[in-house]
Structures are given as C-alpha cells and as structure tokens.
Design an enzyme around this catalytic site. Structure first.
Site, PDB file in Angstrom:
ATOM      1  CB  CYS A 152      -0.711  -0.019   1.112  1.00 13.82           C
ATOM      2  SG  CYS A 152      -2.414   1.130   0.961  1.00 13.82           S
ATOM      3  CG  ASP A 167      -5.911   2.252   7.513  1.00 12.46           C
ATOM      4  OD1 ASP A 167      -5.079   1.248   6.930  1.00 12.46           O
ATOM      5  OD2 ASP A 167      -6.286   3.108   7.386  1.00 12.46           O
TER       6      ASP A 167
HETATM    7  C1  RUB Z   1      -4.029   2.967   3.336  1.00  7.54           C
HETATM    8  C2  RUB Z   1      -3.437   2.058   4.402  1.00  7.54           C
HETATM    9  C3  RUB Z   1      -2.065   2.537   5.021  1.00  7.54           C
HETATM   10  C4  RUB Z   1      -2.559   2.943   6.196  1.00  7.54           C
HETATM   11  C5  RUB Z   1      -1.448   3.791   7.112  1.00  7.54           C
HETATM   12  O1  RUB Z   1      -5.349   2.415   3.049  1.00  7.54           O
HETATM   13  O2  RUB Z   1      -3.928   0.798   4.531  1.00  7.54           O
HETATM   14  O3  RUB Z   1      -1.300   1.615   5.006  1.00  7.54           O
HETATM   15  O4  RUB Z   1      -3.629   3.895   6.271  1.00  7.54           O
HETATM   16  O5  RUB Z   1      -1.046   4.974   6.191  1.00  7.54           O
HETATM   17  P1  RUB Z   1      -6.330   3.448   2.043  1.00  7.54           P
HETATM   18  P2  RUB Z   1      -0.570   6.204   6.970  1.00  7.54           P
HETATM   19  O6  RUB Z   1      -5.536   3.764   0.847  1.00  7.54           O
HETATM   20  O7  RUB Z   1      -7.503   2.762   1.742  1.00  7.54           O
HETATM   21  O8  RUB Z   1      -6.691   4.715   2.600  1.00  7.54           O
HETATM   22  O9  RUB Z   1       0.940   5.679   7.536  1.00  7.54           O
HETATM   23  O10 RUB Z   1      -0.250   7.056   5.877  1.00  7.54           O
HETATM   24  O11 RUB Z   1      -1.588   6.699   8.033  1.00  7.54           O
END
Ligand code: RUB
Length: 345
Positions: A155, A224
């Site tokens: 991701c 998340d």
């Molecule tokens: C994004 C996702 C990321 C976490 C952490 O999912 O799973 O790994 O949100 O992100 P989506 P961060 O694209 O569905 O939002 O470290 O930027 O908080």
C-alpha cells in the site's frame, strides 16, 4: 438526528474527499478531519448549544466515511472530546505538542467564541502533534534499517515512508520491492515517492510477494488500526504478506503513531473492516461479460500479532503484545465518542 443542521461546506468537502479516497492513508485522513472541524467551528455563528449540535453532526459525517481508519475517530476524540459543558474527561490528546491546548476550557460557562476558539486550538495542537509524531515514528523505525537492506512495502503509508526517509537522511542505502496493491494501486504512489527519495523501487504484482521474500530484509507496513492485543488492521493483503513473511522468517515492522491505536478494543470491540464498491475491482461492462459474478471488496484485513515483530511508534519500538498497556494509559476505559448522539449521557 432527523432535524440535524446541515454540515459546514468544509466538512462536506473533506468527508467527500475522504470517502472517495482523494484524501487517503490514516494519518492524512486524521489531519484533514481536524482541519475541517476547526473551520466549521471558526466559521459558525451558532450559539453555544447549537454549535455543539453542529459539531456533533459534523463529527458523525466525518467519522462514518472510513470506519477502519481509527485515526479519524481518535482525531475527533481529541478535538471534540470535551464538547459537553463541564466535561473534563478528554485525555485523548496525548500526542506530542497537544498539551498546551488541554484543560483550559470551562465547559458550561464558556461563551460561543470560547468554545469555537477552543475547538480551533485543539485542532491546531492535534495537527502539530500528528506531524511531530510522524517524524518521531520515522526516526524510530528508520533506526532499524541498515545499509544495503532490501525492503518490501504494501500500500502507501506516510509513516512507512517517514521511516525510509529518516534512514536515507542518515545515508543508509536501501532498495525496495513495492506491492502494487490492487484494487486501488496505492503501490504506484509508494514507488513514486521512493524513487523521489533516491531509493530504487521495483514494482510487483501482489501475488509475487512470496517469491521475492527470500531476498528481503524487512517487510514494512503502516496501520489503520492496532488493537489492544496487537492485532493489526491494514490494507487488504497485509495479513497474507505477514503470514508469508513468517514462513520465510522475514521481520515485519509496523510504522504507526499512537493515533492508530484503537481504544475501543480494550472493551472487546473489533475494528470494523470497510467493504468498498465492487466497481473498484471490476467495471460494470466487464462484470456483465463474465456472467455477473458476485464481487467482494474488503478494503482491509487483520494480521495476528504473532506475525508481526514490532510497532514503531513516536514513543519507541513496542512489542505488539504491549499495545494494550499504551492504550490503557492513553485513553482509560471510556474514550469519548463525540460523533455519537448519546455520548456523555
Ligand atoms: C491505506 C493504508 C495505509 C494506512 C497507513 O489504505 O492501509 O497502510 O492507512 O497509512 P487506504 P499512513 O488507501 O484505503 O486509505 O501511514 O499514511 O497513516
């Protein structure tokens, strides 16, 4: 809330952007929500009680957009957790930098301007704290990376990128395999950001991760939500990747500030998994050509703590089994739920 007031345009705009994933990633979502609440408070000409209702409605609109991103709920808790007159229970703002905005609000005796100014101050302190926490997570996680390490990412996580950037700034040379992350291809953004940092990125289809793991030194993923027992909820495909990494004996590091910890899991709640539109997976026409199969599109999955090595937080490296202790210190047993009409009653 049938006769609820309309939400401020800034709140509606942010909620739409978060729901459509124009704003995505748990930390950016939390930041945007705090900003929208501050704008709604600053630009309202409602009386005290009306403003409280407006902010609760705004909180609900924002909260319901991405149910798995606990940072969103925690941002709302931090900014609006003491909304009720006389309420003194908001210890949800424990991020660095938020201390100054805590504790000065006089509840029932505050004028509307005080209430609005207080919400604006809390939001601003929260956003500063979030940025500080992210930088600290980067330093903590980045310290685990050594010259020549090969990484595997899933991701697009700003916390993971902060770790890699912190290591690069110490002149650590890294390269990375980057899972493309179907169906929304957030891996493309990760590949772009790594290339811009000078880290060689090799994009992979998701199914190729297991095959390259023998060459990998660290799997790095964001979060998340992290539950009290250390279970990680993150982008769909994380659990399979971590299971593969366990088989291959490759450590899995989660980069997550404490805003990602879900206080409700202390009371046995499970972080919900967002199910997104089938069209993200398969367009209408192609689906019809295939005889209209059912399509499942869970956006996140849950990785058990035994498949994770450590969580890099702004407070240091934490074993997944110790997350519950931090949660108890931060939030106590009854975290506020300002989006809930019955909260505080
Ligand atoms: C994004 C996702 C990321 C976490 C952490 O999912 O799973 O790994 O949100 O992100 P989506 P961060 O694209 O569905 O939002 O470290 O930027 O908080």
């Amino acid at each position: 809330m049938d006769d609820a007031p309309p939400v401020h345009p800034a709140v509606e705009e942010t909620a739409t952007a978060v729901a459509s994933m124009a704003i995505r990633g748990a930390a950016p979502i939390a930041d945007a929500a705090a900003e929208a609440l501050a704008t709604a408070a600053a630009e309202s000409d409602a009386t005290d009680d009306e403003l409280r209702v407006e902010l609760r409605v705004a909180a609900r609109r924002l909260h319901d957009t991405r149910p798995t991103a606990i940072s969103l709920a925690n941002a709302i808790r931090c900014v609006l957790g003491d909304l009720d007159p006389g309420s003194q229970r908001n210890d949800a703002c424990a991020l660095p930098g938020t201390g100054d905005a805590n504790g000065d609000f006089e509840g029932a005796s505050a004028t509307t301007d005080d209430l609005a100014a207080w919400v604006v101050a809390r939001a601003s302190a929260f956003r500063d704290g979030l940025a500080e926490a992210q930088a600290a997570v980067g330093r903590v996680g980045g310290n685990r990376l050594a010259d020549g390490d090969v990484l595997l990412t899933h991701c697009h996580s700003t916390a993971v990128l902060a770790c890699i950037e912190a290591a690069v700034e110490r002149d650590v040379e890294l390269s990375a395999y980057v899972k493309e992350t179907r169906p929304r291809y957030q891996g493309h953004a990760t590949a772009r950001d790594l290339q811009a940092m000078g880290v060689d990125a090799t994009l992979l289809v998701d199914g190729a991760a297991h095959a390259v793991l023998p060459e990998v030194d660290h799997v790095l993923v964001g979060a998340d939500s992290v539950a009290a027992d250390g279970t990680l909820t993150n982008k769909i495909g994380t659990a399979g990747l971590a299971a593969s990494a366990a088989v291959r004996d490759v450590p899995v590091l989660v980069a997550a500030s404490t805003i990602k910890l879900n206080p409700e899991t202390l009371a046995g709640h499970v972080t919900p998994i967002e199910e997104r539109d089938a069209e993200e997976v398969l367009g209408v026409e192609r689906r019809a050509e295939l005889g209209d199969p059912a399509v499942a599109n869970p956006a996140f999955d849950r990785t058990p703590p035994e498949h994770l090595d450590a969580v890099a937080t702004e407070d240091g490296i934490v074993a997944p089994s110790n997350v519950g202790t931090i949660l108890r210190e931060r939030y106590g047993t009854a975290p506020p739920r300002p989006w809930d009409p019955d909260d505080g009653e």
